[in-house]
Design an enzyme around this catalytic site. Structure first.
Site, PDB file in Angstrom:
ATOM      1  CG  HIS A  87     -48.425 -86.702 -17.073  1.00  0.00           C
ATOM      2  ND1 HIS A  87     -48.044 -86.455 -18.366  1.00  0.00           N
ATOM      3  CD2 HIS A  87     -48.126 -88.015 -16.836  1.00  0.00           C
ATOM      4  CE1 HIS A  87     -47.549 -87.557 -18.906  1.00  0.00           C
ATOM      5  NE2 HIS A  87     -47.585 -88.508 -18.008  1.00  0.00           N
TER       6      HIS A  87
HETATM    7  C1  BDR Z   1     -52.587 -88.609 -17.005  1.00  0.00           C
HETATM    8  O1  BDR Z   1     -53.012 -89.950 -17.033  1.00  0.00           O
HETATM    9  C2  BDR Z   1     -52.940 -90.522 -15.756  1.00  0.00           C
HETATM   10  O2  BDR Z   1     -52.460 -91.834 -15.827  1.00  0.00           O
HETATM   11  C3  BDR Z   1     -52.051 -89.612 -14.945  1.00  0.00           C
HETATM   12  O3  BDR Z   1     -52.405 -89.643 -13.575  1.00  0.00           O
HETATM   13  C4  BDR Z   1     -52.290 -88.265 -15.551  1.00  0.00           C
HETATM   14  O4  BDR Z   1     -53.404 -87.617 -14.974  1.00  0.00           O
HETATM   15  C5  BDR Z   1     -51.406 -88.452 -17.931  1.00  0.00           C
HETATM   16  O5  BDR Z   1     -51.779 -88.751 -19.241  1.00  0.00           O
END
Ligand code: BDR
Ligand code: CA
Length: 318
Positions: free
Chosen positions: A239
């Site tokens: 992400h």
């Molecule tokens: C987001 O949640 C975190 O666990 C990841 O690093 C990312 O920023 C994804 O939903």
């Protein structure tokens, strides 16, 4: 001139890749890393940020620690089951010789924003607590943000931490509401575009050859194991790296200007981003919501940049 970049982050496996991507990208100069609670506790996210920068030989980049907790309601749980209890997938990187910057994150951000001759891009890839505090404490500095690229929320999909909510928004819903309804020039990179953008084992092998890439690949293994167990896939969704790709190369994602609010109630919908997809908005508080992505191109961008980190090392040495 490279664009000055701040990464506000809670490393975190995909946060680590996002930091490395920025360091590998000549379009930006990583001027500051600020840390926030989120995937793991703040002292750990801060130490992880220092270690990731050191891995890439960039201990010179200042790291300033920010909020240890959400603005109003404590985050219900961390994400050690996804990122490993220490946040970097069970990998212990060498400790950095650098110390944490003595300034609180919002002070470090404000000083950079107020003194930078160039507009600064901020990539926020953790809970939005620091950005909400910056807005309230240093509004004149916040107003100087050139672009704010946020990894968070979802427009047309379920959440990933609850049926309604994406992790970063859920972790501090009040902060997200303050930021997403502000007039900051914001791009929201949510699950709609991150979930289809998957790094598979072959992609990872392409950057795993050199010493930096090998550590990055080792960090990602925990994500692979989680993806395999939870979704039955052998690819991983990175992400934060997609959001930082958009910060580096505007237009990586296709956006539409929408009104967005966050459910800050304490019911089942808490942390949901309510994106009004009925119309394009011209309101000053509207947000550029990522609705399209060429996932193959984005993965190629990430993989080739990560691979180049070790090529750069070879060139420097010879
Ligand atoms: C987001 O949640 C975190 O666990 C990841 O690093 C990312 O920023 C994804 O939903
Ligand atoms: Ca993150």
């Amino acid at each position: 001139m490279p664009t000055p970049l701040v990464i506000d982050t809670d490393p975190g496996i995909d946060d680590a890749l996002a930091i490395l991507l920025a360091l590998a990208s000549p379009e930006v100069e990583l001027a500051l890393v600020t840390t926030v609670h989120g995937n793991v506790e703040l002292p750990q996210t801060t130490d992880n940020a220092l270690r990731v920068l050191h891995l890439a030989g960039r201990s010179d980049v200042p790291v300033a620690a920010g909020a240890a907790e959400s603005l109003v309601h404590p985050q219900p749980e961390r994400a050690g089951h996804v990122h490993g209890t220490a946040g970097l997938g069970g990998v212990v990187l060498p400790a950095s010789p650098a110390s944490v910057d003595p300034r609180p994150a919002v002070v470090a951000m404000a000083e950079l924003l107020l003194t930078s001759p160039e507009p600064v891009t901020v990539a926020a890839v953790g809970p939005l607590t620091n950005l909400a505090l910056l807005l309230r404490v240093f509004p004149a500095a916040a107003a100087r943000i050139g672009r704010l690229v946020i990894m968070g929320g979802s427009a047309a999909r379920n959440g990933n931490v609850t049926a309604a909510a994406e992790f970063n928004v859920w972790a501090d819903a009040e902060a997200a509401q303050a930021v997403l309804t502000s007039t900051l020039p914001t791009v929201l990179v949510g699950l709609d575009v991150t979930l289809p953008t998957v790094l598979d084992e072959e992609d990872i092998a392409r950057f795993a050859a050199g010493p930096i890439g090998a550590q990055a690949a080792a960090i990602v293994q925990q994500y692979l194991a989680h993806a395999r167990a939870t979704y039955g896939t052998t690819g991983v969704v990175v992400h934060d790296a997609l959001a930082v790709a958009e910060a580096i190369a505007p237009g990586t994602v296709g956006t539409v200007r929408r009104d967005v609010v966050v459910d800050t109630g304490l019911g089942f919908g808490r942390g949901q981003t309510l994106v009004d997809r009925r119309a394009v908005s011209s309101a000053p508080t509207a947000v550029e919501v990522a609705e399209r992505v060429d996932s193959a191109a984005a993965v190629e961008f990430l993989v080739s940049r990560l691979a180049s980190l070790d090529c750069g090392r070879e060139e420097t040495r010879s």
